[in-house]
Design an enzyme around this catalytic site. Structure first.
Site, PDB file in Angstrom:
ATOM      1  N   ASP A 111       0.880  -1.150   0.000  1.00 43.06           N
ATOM      2  CA  ASP A 111       0.000   0.000   0.000  1.00 43.06           C
ATOM      3  C   ASP A 111       0.931   1.216   0.000  1.00 43.06           C
ATOM      4  O   ASP A 111       2.069   1.113   0.432  1.00 43.06           O
ATOM      5  CB  ASP A 111      -0.848  -0.049   1.277  1.00 43.06           C
ATOM      6  CG  ASP A 111      -1.549   1.253   1.545  1.00 43.06           C
ATOM      7  OD1 ASP A 111      -2.221   1.741   0.621  1.00 43.06           O
ATOM      8  OD2 ASP A 111      -1.432   1.777   2.666  1.00 43.06           O
ATOM      9  N   ASP A 152      -6.906  -1.111   4.701  1.00 46.31           N
ATOM     10  CA  ASP A 152      -6.473  -2.193   3.834  1.00 46.31           C
ATOM     11  C   ASP A 152      -6.877  -3.558   4.368  1.00 46.31           C
ATOM     12  O   ASP A 152      -6.351  -4.569   3.918  1.00 46.31           O
ATOM     13  CB  ASP A 152      -4.956  -2.152   3.656  1.00 46.31           C
ATOM     14  CG  ASP A 152      -4.526  -0.903   2.919  1.00 46.31           C
ATOM     15  OD1 ASP A 152      -5.182  -0.576   1.919  1.00 46.31           O
ATOM     16  OD2 ASP A 152      -3.571  -0.254   3.358  1.00 46.31           O
TER      17      ASP A 152
HETATM   18  P1  ADP Z   1      -5.569   4.528  -1.285  1.00 48.26           P
HETATM   19  O1  ADP Z   1      -5.560   4.512   0.184  1.00 48.26           O
HETATM   20  O2  ADP Z   1      -4.595   3.585  -1.879  1.00 48.26           O
HETATM   21  O3  ADP Z   1      -5.448   5.877  -1.859  1.00 48.26           O
HETATM   22  P2  ADP Z   1      -8.462   4.073  -1.263  1.00 48.26           P
HETATM   23  O4  ADP Z   1      -9.194   2.948  -1.875  1.00 48.26           O
HETATM   24  O5  ADP Z   1      -8.562   4.266   0.186  1.00 48.26           O
HETATM   25  O6  ADP Z   1      -6.972   3.921  -1.777  1.00 48.26           O
HETATM   26  O7  ADP Z   1      -8.985   5.382  -1.939  1.00 48.26           O
HETATM   27  C1  ADP Z   1      -8.949   5.576  -3.329  1.00 48.26           C
HETATM   28  C2  ADP Z   1      -9.014   7.035  -3.634  1.00 48.26           C
HETATM   29  O8  ADP Z   1     -10.287   7.536  -3.270  1.00 48.26           O
HETATM   30  C3  ADP Z   1      -8.045   7.845  -2.849  1.00 48.26           C
HETATM   31  O9  ADP Z   1      -6.790   7.924  -3.484  1.00 48.26           O
HETATM   32  C4  ADP Z   1      -8.748   9.201  -2.811  1.00 48.26           C
HETATM   33  O10 ADP Z   1      -8.509   9.899  -4.000  1.00 48.26           O
HETATM   34  C5  ADP Z   1     -10.202   8.818  -2.738  1.00 48.26           C
HETATM   35  N1  ADP Z   1     -10.650   8.808  -1.350  1.00 48.26           N
HETATM   36  C6  ADP Z   1     -10.929   7.739  -0.602  1.00 48.26           C
HETATM   37  N2  ADP Z   1     -11.355   8.094   0.606  1.00 48.26           N
HETATM   38  C7  ADP Z   1     -11.319   9.434   0.648  1.00 48.26           C
HETATM   39  C8  ADP Z   1     -11.651  10.432   1.628  1.00 48.26           C
HETATM   40  N3  ADP Z   1     -12.088  10.119   2.838  1.00 48.26           N
HETATM   41  N4  ADP Z   1     -11.490  11.720   1.288  1.00 48.26           N
HETATM   42  C9  ADP Z   1     -11.038  12.077   0.085  1.00 48.26           C
HETATM   43  N5  ADP Z   1     -10.737  11.204  -0.884  1.00 48.26           N
HETATM   44  C10 ADP Z   1     -10.873   9.898  -0.610  1.00 48.26           C
HETATM   45 MG    MG Z   2      -4.398   3.313   1.939  1.00 46.11          MG
END
Ligand code: ADP
Ligand code: MG
Length: 799
Positions: free
Chosen positions: A474, A673
């Protein structure tokens, strides 16, 4: 309930002095167990624990003594499983415990205990103190050794008489004399060394479950009986020397195993045994020393230089170096100051600290680690099961071989040769060495990992780690450090304040690192946040909620498109520039339009690049899975030097991992994750705060150093190598030894000596893991400071 009986934890079986109730009415002794239980319900181990937690059954633990090898454990387990009223049973040879569930309507603990005792082992209920097996063992061995030496000398004289040609009728009385002496010395010897073996062997016969002792005891008793007959009838040979030497060597072998066992146990205990028993409590103006068991949350304790912390807590006052090596294996002390956390078992080197206690006893980090390790030891891995199964088939196999050998040689050379050759077969076929060495090896590996700051939840994780081919990381919070930093904002038709205030309000309930960075920034700027209403988390996309009168969205580009929020050209360009620079961008919009973008930068963990390079050198295929934009992904690929798969939804991440099956490892920080960690062959995460037990991973890094991942993989490979070496050795040893013994080329005493030597070889091979090199603590080279270089003033505000 009027009954004051102490309930037992439905997970670990230990008494629950302060019982916690689970969702289905189960009882737990501590939070760690409760959490592990919740976790187990989501993993494949569920089935097994479910059997154990059936509503009507009561859990109990028996402490066992007198087990000689894991086939004894197997025997007891089989016996317990078929005992009346017992639902499920598991016996651990290493922990010398049986965990079982029984139906109180059908049986009692006392009855269960008796059924184990009838097998010839000692069993103790939880409130009884087991007898120390080693007490007097050494003295017994010494006295027995002396006696058998005298017996050997006596038989040496008889032998000498023959060799020197003194054998005549006039010296026949001397033979008689020495033979009677041997007989006389054998009686105390059998009592001192033989009784424990005979007892266990006899019990095996009575229970119709013969064990290896039954066979050895049978052989030894026959040899003694035969010798006594010959002595009385003045015919043939006597074998008092052989029988006594056998008993002595078996005892020596047992003693050596006990030493190996102790060495293994100490390695584990060192981790949790360092919490002080007393603590200085500050009350009002005064100080008071109380026992650590009386500490509770919220108390204020004083820890002086050189003392260890008795509980987890936050520093209220004080500054100084703390040695955390007991938890993390890191020898360099860490500077800790007011507001920072300290952990039970760690030591203050030069500072005086006042600490507000946040967790005590088993809820401390050390306590949780101890529980997890105990739990891990109960999870039998496939190799262990293989060794157990081998041990189980070796007993009947040895009996058949020995029986055949006896019949063959008895027919050809008479009773005595038959008996001696059969005895030699038995001694060689004894599977004890291997059965101890296998769990001992795994145990050492667990302990070694723990000493270096990695907690493994099971020995199975070690086996999976050794097979890992693909490793996924990650990005945020794993390869980079939290918290993220807010670098810049850009707005359209809104002020920066308004944008931040709305974004922070809608993110208030999200745990995502992006959300936390935004709310933290808004709070430092003193922007009054509004309570979000109708908050919805949109995993992998962002969040939405009603803030004041507006429905506000914050998230990625896809979310904006999906919600049909128009994206102004200028914002799109700014966002793209930032993403190309490797920033994460949060789009924020309301009332049909994206109003602003927030750029957040992260810095790479100092050792990340080195860790990734080490993994590539090990021949692993390494890649990063992230939900970040593909543009940012491309930049990260440059910085990290490994493929970065960006723009992935949580489902896509899962698919990537599932495609590689059991041969994958996922390293994530565990905050968001969980599913990916659980889906991977091995999930590895960090222990943040005291929530060691909460993560869904099989391996938990207590010490935050990514180089532990390649280190751990190397350790697991080394462990596997040792296990295989021992298996191959045992196989070769048995093949050669049995061939010799069956063909009558091996004297029983040589067989017993070979057994002892083999046992030393394999257990020492297992114990050698104790000195497996620790993680090197060289400082990594300076990593690129991501984002900072890009914080150009021109971009700070584009409205
Ligand atoms: P990662 O942690 O690898 O970025 P996530 O699946 O948690 O992957 O999230 C994918 C994308 O969705 C993030 O990169 C972000 O752009 C958006 N995202 C997710 N959760 C949030 C949040 N709480 N606020 C803003 N953007 C979010
Ligand atoms: Mg993450």
């Amino acid at each position: 309930m009027v009954d004051a009986a102490i309930l037992n934890c439905s997970l670990c079986g230990l008494p629950a002095y302060h019982p916690l109730k689970g969702q289905e009415g189960e009882v737990f002794c501590c939070h760690a167990c409760q959490e592990v239980a919740i976790l187990l319900q989501e993993t494949p181990e569920k089935k097994q624990t479910e059997n154990m937690q059936s509503a009507k059954l009561t859990r109990m633990t028996l402490n066992l003594r007198g087990l000689w090898c894991s086939s004894c454990a197997w025997l007891i387990e089989e016996k317990l499983k078929t005992a009346k009223g017992v639902g499920a049973a598991q016996v651990s040879f290493l922990q010398l415990q049986a965990n079982l569930a029984y139906d109180p309507a059908c049986t009692t603990p006392e009855q269960i205990r008796r059924s184990v005792r009838r097998l010839g082992y000692q069993a103790y209920l939880e409130n009884e103190k087991p007898k120390d097996e080693e007490e007097g063992f050494f003295t017994r061995m010494l006295v027995g050794g002396m006696l058998s030496m005298h017996i050997m000398t006596s038989s040496g004289f008889i032998y000498l008489r023959q060799v020197m040609g003194w054998a005549g009728p006039d010296t026949q009385w001397l033979v008689q004399f020495f033979q009677w002496m041997e007989f006389g010395l054998s009686i105390p010897l059998v009592i001192i060394l033989g009784l424990p073996i005979l007892k266990s062997g006899l019990a095996g016969i009575l229970r119709k479950m013969p064990n290896i002792h039954t066979l050895v005891a049978l052989g030894t008793v026959s040899a003694l009986a035969l010798s006594t007959r010959n002595l009385l009838q003045h015919t043939g040979q006597v074998y008092f020397d052989t029988a006594s030497m056998l008993l002595f060597l078996l005892t020596v072998g047992r003693w050596l195993e006990m030493q190996a066992y102790k060495a293994g146990y100490q390695a584990m205990e060192g981790l949790t045994g360092q919490i002080p028993e007393q603590a200085t409590v500050i009350e009002g103006e005064g100080e008071k020393i109380i026992t650590a068991a009386l500490l509770s949350r919220g108390m204020r304790i004083l820890v002086r230089p050189g003392e260890r912390f008795a509980a987890d807590g936050l520093i209220a006052k004080g500054l100084g170096d703390i040695d955390e090596s007991m938890l993390t294996g890191e020898s360099a002390p860490a500077v800790r100051q007011e507001g920072e956390a300290v952990y039970a078992g760690t030591a203050s080197l030069d500072g005086s600290f006042e600490v507000i206690i946040s967790a005590v006893g088993t809820n401390t980090r050390a306590g949780q680690i101890g529980r997890l390790l105990q739990h891990a030891l109960w999870q039998r891995s496939p190799v262990e099961r293989l060794a157990d199964r081998l041990a189980a088939v070796m007993v009947p196999l040895a009996a058949i071989l020995a029986g055949g050998t006896f019949l063959f040689w008895n027919a050809r050379m008479g009773l005595e040769t038959g008996l001696m050759n059969a005895l030699a077969v038995l001694l060689i076929a004894c599977p004890c060495a291997l059965a101890l060495a296998t769990p001992l090896t795994l145990w050492q590996a667990l302990a070694r990992a723990a000493q270096n700051g990695v907690i493994l939840r099971s020995t199975i994780a070690l086996e999976h780690l050794a097979q890992v081919k693909e490793i996924f990381f990650d990005k945020t919070g794993t390869l980079t450090r939290l918290p993220l930093r807010l670098m810049a904002t850009a707005t359209v038709e809104a002020s920066e304040e308004e944008l931040l205030r709305k974004a922070a309000s809608v993110e208030l309930l999200s745990e995502h690192p992006l959300a936390q960075a935004i709310t933290a920034e808004a709070q430092t700027r003193g922007l009054g946040l509004s309570e979000p209403e109708g908050f919805r988390l949109l995993p992998g996309a962002g969040v939405r909620a009603q803030v004041d009168t507006e429905l506000v969205f914050a998230g990625n580009r896809q979310l904006m498109d999906r919600e049909k929020l128009a994206l102004p050209e200028s914002l799109q360009q700014t966002a793209e520039t930032w993403q190309h620079a490797g920033w994460a961008v949060v789009y924020t919009g309301w009332a049909g339009k994206v109003r602003g973008v927030i750029g957040l930068g992260e810095s790479i963990r100092p050792e990340a690049v080195q860790a990734l390079a080490q993994l590539s050198t090990q021949g692993k295929s390494v890649s990063v899975l992230t939900g970040d934009s593909p543009a940012a992904g491309a930049r990260w690929q440059e910085w990290l030097g490994v493929p970065v798969r960006a723009g992935l939804s949580p489902e896509e991440k899962l698919k990537h991992i599932q495609a590689t099956g059991n041969h994958s490892a996922m390293i994530g920080d565990g905050i968001n994750d969980g599913p990916a960690l659980a889906a991977a062959g091995v999930g590895i995460s960090f222990a943040r705060g005291t929530q060691v037990a909460r993560s869904a991973a099989e391996a938990v890094l207590v010490r935050e150093d990514l180089r532990l991942v390649p280190w751990l993989i190397a350790l697991s490979k080394e462990t596997r190598r040792r296990l295989h070496q021992n298996l191959v050795w045992a196989f070769a040893y048995n093949l050669v030894g049995l061939t010799l013994a069956v063909s009558g080329q091996l004297q029983p005493v040589i067989g017993a000596a070979a057994m002892v030597i083999s046992s030393i070889l394999v257990t020492q091979n297992a114990l050698r893991l104790r000195s497996y090199p620790a993680l090197k603590e060289e400082k990594p080279e300076n990593p690129p400071a991501v984002g900072q270089a890009f914080a150009q003033p021109a971009l700070r505000k584009t409205s």
